[in-house]
Design an enzyme around this catalytic site. Structure first.
Site, mmCIF file in Angstrom:
data_model
loop_
_atom_site.group_PDB
_atom_site.id
_atom_site.type_symbol
_atom_site.label_atom_id
_atom_site.label_comp_id
_atom_site.label_asym_id
_atom_site.label_seq_id
_atom_site.Cartn_x
_atom_site.Cartn_y
_atom_site.Cartn_z
ATOM 1 N N ASP A 133 58.478 58.243 22.247
ATOM 2 C CA ASP A 133 59.221 57.245 21.472
ATOM 3 C C ASP A 133 58.541 55.901 21.677
ATOM 4 O O ASP A 133 57.700 55.740 22.573
ATOM 5 C CB ASP A 133 60.681 57.181 21.924
ATOM 6 N N SER A 134 58.944 54.939 20.888
ATOM 7 C CA SER A 134 58.380 53.597 20.996
ATOM 8 C C SER A 134 58.896 52.854 22.220
ATOM 9 O O SER A 134 58.620 51.667 22.374
ATOM 10 C CB SER A 134 58.719 52.795 19.737
ATOM 11 N N GLY B 286 59.262 49.585 14.546
ATOM 12 C CA GLY B 286 59.866 49.326 13.240
ATOM 13 C C GLY B 286 59.355 48.100 12.514
ATOM 14 O O GLY B 286 59.578 47.957 11.311
ATOM 15 N N CYS C 47 61.450 59.348 17.617
ATOM 16 C CA CYS C 47 61.428 57.997 17.046
ATOM 17 C C CYS C 47 61.542 58.127 15.538
ATOM 18 O O CYS C 47 60.700 58.764 14.897
ATOM 19 C CB CYS C 47 60.120 57.305 17.428
ATOM 20 N N THR D 33 61.174 55.849 13.238
ATOM 21 C CA THR D 33 60.106 55.139 12.525
ATOM 22 C C THR D 33 58.812 55.937 12.542
ATOM 23 O O THR D 33 58.116 56.035 11.528
ATOM 24 C CB THR D 33 59.883 53.751 13.149
ATOM 25 N N CYS E 203 67.842 54.979 14.470
ATOM 26 C CA CYS E 203 66.856 54.633 15.493
ATOM 27 C C CYS E 203 67.313 55.287 16.789
ATOM 28 O O CYS E 203 68.500 55.199 17.138
ATOM 29 C CB CYS E 203 66.764 53.117 15.663
ATOM 30 N N HIS F 272 66.956 54.433 19.728
ATOM 31 C CA HIS F 272 67.491 53.474 20.699
ATOM 32 C C HIS F 272 69.000 53.261 20.504
ATOM 33 O O HIS F 272 69.718 52.965 21.464
ATOM 34 C CB HIS F 272 66.809 52.108 20.547
#
Length: 263
Positions: free
Chosen positions: A11-12, A44, A74, A76, A184, A186
């Site tokens: 993931d980011s 993003g 993720c 995005t 998202c 997160h």
């Protein structure tokens, strides 16, 4: 033995641990390796080419660490890079995307809110999914600018997050949404705060459990399921500060490790 190789997740940043939790709970015998690409978060607000490049970097690192499947935790990265990844790598790659379909099928008010990153909302895959499942539904898309950095810093319960959420939820509530889709990985860490701010008539949907179930199905399909208990989860971050990842993992699972890794 390939069955006992790890599941790779990237993931980011720390947000994809919300996906990891669901996978770890559903598939406790599987070893997992998680990459938190915090140095380059958030994805993003990057261009599609940048997102694809970062997704390739993460995928190749997980392959070098022995992953038998890869989960793009993720939204995005999925909406911008999944076609490229699947076209260029032979191992199974599992994606996450906003759960528009169940929200569109179940809404009674015919209004659904989508809280996501700009990169997800602007992507071709997101547009196609919306057009396919939500033609007769009022979709209120809101870019959650500023939320990912707050979560990355461990401030998901802070005053700035509350201020931003009130701002972003207002246009959705004005349209009488009854479903809020978190676009998202997160954002599931904001669910406690969201529940404080939303009326009880609004159902919050994220994709974590669906991804875990898909992972289980893919492992069984390819005969890759672990056949004995595997080593503890390993978390890597390319941020010099390990504390946000430590705080957000904060699991009862005592056998895990968190390390800095330059990737």
């Amino acid at each position: 033995m390939q069955n006992n190789a790890p599941i790779g997740i990237f993931d980011s940043g720390v947000g994809g641990t919300s996906i990891w939790r669901e996978i770890h709970q559903l598939l406790p015998l599987e070893q997992t390796i998680y990459l938190a690409d915090s140095k380059y978060a958030p994805y993003g607000e990057k261009t599609k080419d940048e997102i694809v490049e970062l997704s390739i970097k993460n995928t190749e690192k997980l392959i070098s660490l022995g992953a038998k499947v890869i989960i793009v935790a993720c939204n995005t990265a999925t909406t911008n890079a999944i076609k490229h990844l699947r076209a260029n790598y032979t191992l199974p790659i599992i994606a996450i995307e906003p759960a528009i379909k169940p929200a569109a099928l179940n809404t009674k008010t015919k209004a659904v809110g989508i809280l996501a990153t700009q990169g997800t909302l602007n992507s071709e895959l997101f547009t196609q999914t919306s057009e396919l499942y939500a033609r007769d539904i009022d979709i209120i898309e809101v870019f959650g600018k500023g939320l990912v950095p707050e979560i990355e810093a461990g401030r998901q319960d802070g005053k700035e997050v509350e201020r931003l959420l009130k701002l972003y939820l207002k246009p959705m509530l004005d349209k009488n949404i009854d479903y809020l889709v978190l676009g998202c990985s997160h954002y599931p860490y904001l669910i406690p705060k969201l529940k404080e701010l939303l009326p009880k008539t609004v159902t919050i949907i994220d994709s974590g459990l669906a991804v875990a179930r898909q992972t289980k199905a893919v492992l069984e399909h390819y005969n890759l399921s672990a056949i004995s208990p595997q080593p503890a989860p390993i978390f890597y971050t390319n941020s010099d500060n390990l504390e946000p990842l430590r705080q957000i993992v904060n699991t009862d699972e005592k056998r895990y490790s968190i390390h800095y890794l330059d990737f």
